[in-house]
Design an enzyme around this catalytic site. Structure first.
Site, PDB file in Angstrom:
ATOM      1  CE  LYS A  22       0.079  -9.674   2.939  1.00 38.84           C
ATOM      2  NZ  LYS A  22       0.726  -8.645   3.760  1.00 38.84           N
ATOM      3  CG  ASN A  23      -2.636  -7.852   5.428  1.00 35.23           C
ATOM      4  OD1 ASN A  23      -1.548  -8.437   5.469  1.00 35.23           O
ATOM      5  ND2 ASN A  23      -2.921  -6.934   4.534  1.00 35.23           N
ATOM      6  CB  CYS A 115       5.829  -3.406   0.271  1.00 31.87           C
ATOM      7  SG  CYS A 115       5.405  -5.092  -0.161  1.00 31.87           S
ATOM      8  NE  ARG A 120       4.303  -0.088   5.157  1.00 31.98           N
ATOM      9  CZ  ARG A 120       4.007  -1.358   4.820  1.00 31.98           C
ATOM     10  NH1 ARG A 120       4.804  -2.041   4.044  1.00 31.98           N
ATOM     11  NH2 ARG A 120       2.920  -1.931   5.312  1.00 31.98           N
ATOM     12  CG  ASP A 301      -3.305  -3.739   0.810  1.00 29.26           C
ATOM     13  OD1 ASP A 301      -3.523  -4.409   1.832  1.00 29.26           O
ATOM     14  OD2 ASP A 301      -2.489  -2.801   0.778  1.00 29.26           O
ATOM     15  NE  ARG A 394       6.847  -9.860   1.865  1.00 25.89           N
ATOM     16  CZ  ARG A 394       6.731  -8.558   2.141  1.00 25.89           C
ATOM     17  NH1 ARG A 394       7.238  -7.672   1.322  1.00 25.89           N
ATOM     18  NH2 ARG A 394       6.107  -8.151   3.222  1.00 25.89           N
TER      19      ARG A 394
HETATM   20  C1  EPZ Z   1      -1.511  -2.797   7.017  1.00 27.91           C
HETATM   21  O1  EPZ Z   1      -0.242  -2.165   7.009  1.00 27.91           O
HETATM   22  C2  EPZ Z   1      -1.433  -3.893   5.965  1.00 27.91           C
HETATM   23  N1  EPZ Z   1      -0.384  -4.839   6.336  1.00 27.91           N
HETATM   24  C3  EPZ Z   1      -1.121  -3.279   4.600  1.00 27.91           C
HETATM   25  O2  EPZ Z   1      -1.119  -4.332   3.645  1.00 27.91           O
HETATM   26  C4  EPZ Z   1      -2.219  -2.279   4.244  1.00 27.91           C
HETATM   27  O3  EPZ Z   1      -1.911  -1.666   3.016  1.00 27.91           O
HETATM   28  C5  EPZ Z   1      -2.314  -1.222   5.361  1.00 27.91           C
HETATM   29  O4  EPZ Z   1      -2.545  -1.869   6.636  1.00 27.91           O
HETATM   30  C6  EPZ Z   1      -3.438  -0.229   5.119  1.00 27.91           C
HETATM   31  O5  EPZ Z   1      -4.643  -0.903   5.016  1.00 27.91           O
HETATM   32  C7  EPZ Z   1      -0.651  -5.769   7.283  1.00 27.91           C
HETATM   33  O6  EPZ Z   1      -1.727  -5.820   7.849  1.00 27.91           O
HETATM   34  C8  EPZ Z   1       0.466  -6.729   7.593  1.00 27.91           C
HETATM   35  P1  EPZ Z   1      -1.052   1.458   8.530  1.00 27.91           P
HETATM   36  P2  EPZ Z   1       0.159  -1.108   8.183  1.00 27.91           P
HETATM   37  O7  EPZ Z   1      -0.350   1.437   9.833  1.00 27.91           O
HETATM   38  O8  EPZ Z   1      -0.406  -1.565   9.464  1.00 27.91           O
HETATM   39  C9  EPZ Z   1       1.215   5.588   8.183  1.00 27.91           C
HETATM   40  C10 EPZ Z   1      -0.285  -5.618   1.869  1.00 27.91           C
HETATM   41  O9  EPZ Z   1      -0.043  -5.379   0.672  1.00 27.91           O
HETATM   42  N2  EPZ Z   1       1.650   5.301   9.561  1.00 27.91           N
HETATM   43  O10 EPZ Z   1      -2.543   1.535   8.503  1.00 27.91           O
HETATM   44  O11 EPZ Z   1       1.600  -0.863   8.090  1.00 27.91           O
HETATM   45  C11 EPZ Z   1       1.872   4.646   7.190  1.00 27.91           C
HETATM   46  O12 EPZ Z   1       3.160   5.116   6.823  1.00 27.91           O
HETATM   47  C12 EPZ Z   1       0.109  -4.614   2.928  1.00 27.91           C
HETATM   48  O13 EPZ Z   1      -0.869  -6.653   2.288  1.00 27.91           O
HETATM   49  C13 EPZ Z   1       2.365   6.291  10.250  1.00 27.91           C
HETATM   50  O14 EPZ Z   1       2.628   7.367   9.725  1.00 27.91           O
HETATM   51  O15 EPZ Z   1      -0.644   0.177   7.675  1.00 27.91           O
HETATM   52  C14 EPZ Z   1       0.907   4.658   6.040  1.00 27.91           C
HETATM   53  O16 EPZ Z   1       1.155   5.793   5.246  1.00 27.91           O
HETATM   54  C15 EPZ Z   1       0.766  -3.383   2.354  1.00 27.91           C
HETATM   55  N3  EPZ Z   1       2.779   6.023  11.520  1.00 27.91           N
HETATM   56  C16 EPZ Z   1      -0.455   4.801   6.724  1.00 27.91           C
HETATM   57  O17 EPZ Z   1      -0.177   5.314   8.036  1.00 27.91           O
HETATM   58  C17 EPZ Z   1       2.506   4.824  12.126  1.00 27.91           C
HETATM   59  O18 EPZ Z   1       2.899   4.658  13.309  1.00 27.91           O
HETATM   60  C18 EPZ Z   1      -1.200   3.478   6.866  1.00 27.91           C
HETATM   61  O19 EPZ Z   1      -0.409   2.619   7.637  1.00 27.91           O
HETATM   62  C19 EPZ Z   1       1.784   3.849  11.420  1.00 27.91           C
HETATM   63  C20 EPZ Z   1       1.361   4.111  10.134  1.00 27.91           C
END
Ligand code: EPZ
Length: 424
Positions: A22-23, A115, A120, A301, A394
């Site tokens: 998915k990701n 989610c 986020r 995840d 999803r």
């Molecule tokens: C991706 O989300 C994945 N989703 C998530 O999978 C996964 O858990 C996550 O990466 C971490 O591996 C997709 O790829 C569609 P991040 P993403 O930006 O990109 C903070 C699932 O279940 N952050 O690495 O949103 C954020 O709040 C989903 O398949 C900021 O603060 O993850 C979080 O605490 C859930 N500012 C941490 O970083 C930003 O601008 C990690 O977020 C961006 C992120």
């Protein structure tokens, strides 16, 4: 609304095929907007985040054609999104921001959904785009952008997966050399870079902390099959671990799952790897500690499914969730089923060995829903898993179907909110 009726299951046995990730598919769908001719993505699973992402692209002017398991995207008449609704359905909708900044001088993108596992924000995405010369403002639930994007040296304050993907896509058509430092290293980032390079991009270092991009004038449409889903494979591995199963995960990539496989071996499972996939046998017996980190650390995840595994081991397991600030919602439902779990902020202590009893529980997010479906496999009696927002569908293409193929007994009923099953 899906309601899963889950009965206690004997040891899972057999072979199951792992879907494309998915990701990995979601950012590649967004990256199609950068290409000057149609893109075909093969083996695309049928889960709702994909449909939502295709609706996001349609609202940006892309033409979409879906045939059985492939999707063809023609990004000719690109424009700023017309319909905000699909953007609020998933987090990955924000991934059109980078491509739109690369191709349009101004526009706006609705803020994403996703989610409720944390606040986020998208500050890291926007800080990187501003370093590339864009002006960005958040107003009335949209990100407005303006400017002529240029190459830059960017440092990410946190190795955000989405921010790395957005900035990589923003840079591939931008003249000059862009460097992204402290980049995320997930396999899905490497897959996105592989897709972009096949289309003509010049990218070095994907999968390391420093990615270098030398912008090109255009990218051509290609055919591409993304990598298998390490999180689906990990979820099924956890199902085998709690039922003392003997299963084969066809198409799984052990090299993408090192941290999970170490943990499951540590807990007593027998795991053999070969070119075709992964053999898993036996139960997870011994307690273990899980500290979620960016890749190659333990994936956040799989924290929820592994908490279900920890409920079945002997001793105390300690969980530290360092990626999202609200990702223990499944612990409440596991305790309703008889588990002994204490959570305190980012920490969770699981006292294993408590028998789980079937109960009525609710999926609060995608991976929590999967963890509770697994818990139902080992709970005495029947578990009713309410999925009011269809979270599980999803991100899994028929998780219950795959578990049933391995011997589980899960019935999915599509109930209305007035259904007797919900009112008794
Ligand atoms: C991706 O989300 C994945 N989703 C998530 O999978 C996964 O858990 C996550 O990466 C971490 O591996 C997709 O790829 C569609 P991040 P993403 O930006 O990109 C903070 C699932 O279940 N952050 O690495 O949103 C954020 O709040 C989903 O398949 C900021 O603060 O993850 C979080 O605490 C859930 N500012 C941490 O970083 C930003 O601008 C990690 O977020 C961006 C992120």
């Amino acid at each position: 609304m899906p309601v899963y009726h889950i009965k206690q299951t004997p040891a899972l046995q057999g072979e199951v095929h792992i879907d494309v990730a998915k990701n990995a598919v979601l950012p590649i769908i967004a990256a199609s907007l950068l290409c000057s001719s149609p893109v075909t993505i093969r083996r695309v699973p049928h889960f709702t985040d994909i449909d939502s992402m295709l609706s996001v692209l349609s609202s940006c002017g892309a033409a979409i054609k879906r045939e059985s398991d492939s999707v063809t995207i023609s990004p000719a008449a690109l424009h700023t999104p017309e319909n905000a609704a699909p953007f609020h359905l998933l987090r990955a909708s924000i991934l059109v921001l980078g491509p739109l900044c690369a191709r349009l001088q101004e526009g706006s993108v609705p803020l994403p959904g996703g989610c409720a596992i944390g606040q986020r924000p998208i500050d890291i995405h926007l800080k990187g785009l501003r370093a590339m010369g864009m002006t960005t403002t958040i107003e009335s639930n949209q990100v407005a952008f303006q400017g002529h994007i240029k190459n830059a040296n960017i440092y990410l304050d946190f190795p955000s997966v989405g921010a790395t993907e957005n900035l990589l896509m923003a840079a591939v058509l931008t003249k000059g050399v862009t460097r992204i430092e402290n980049a995320a290293k997930e396999p899905e980032i490497v897959d996105l870079a592989d897709f972009l390079c096949l289309a003509g991009a010049r990218i070095w270092g994907a999968g390391t902390g420093t990615i270098v991009i030398d912008g090109v004038d255009r990218l051509t449409g290609v055919e591409f099959t993304p990598i298998p889903d390490r999180i689906e494979a990990g979820t099924l591995a956890c199902a085998s671990a709690i039922t003392d199963g003997s299963i084969f995960l066809a198409g799984a990539r052990p090299d993408h799952m090192r941290s999970l496989l170490h943990k499951l071996r540590e807990s007593g499972m027998i795991i053999q790897e070969d070119a075709r996939g992964l053999y898993l046998r036996g139960r997870a017996r011994r307690a273990f500690d899980v500290h979620t980190l960016s890749y190659p650390g333990f994936p956040t995840d799989l924290q929820a499914p592994m908490m279900t595994v920890a409920c079945q081991t002997r001793g105390q397991s300690i969980f530290m969730e360092t990626i999202f600030e609200n990702r223990y919602m499944h612990a409440v439902s596991l305790c309703r089923m008889g588990a002994s779990i204490r959570t305190e902020g980012r920490l969770a202590l699981v006292q294993g060995g408590q028998a789980l009893i079937g109960a009525t529980v609710e999926a609060t997010d995608l991976r929590a829903g999967a963890a509770l479906m697994l818990a139902g496999l080992i709970a005495q009696g029947e578990t009713l898993l309410l999925d009011k927002r269809s979270h599980i569908a999803r991100g899994y293409d028929g998780l219950e179907r795959k578990l049933n193929a391995l011997g589980a007994c899960i019935q999915c009923e599509h109930a209305s909110v007035t259904s007797p099953v919900l009112t008794k």
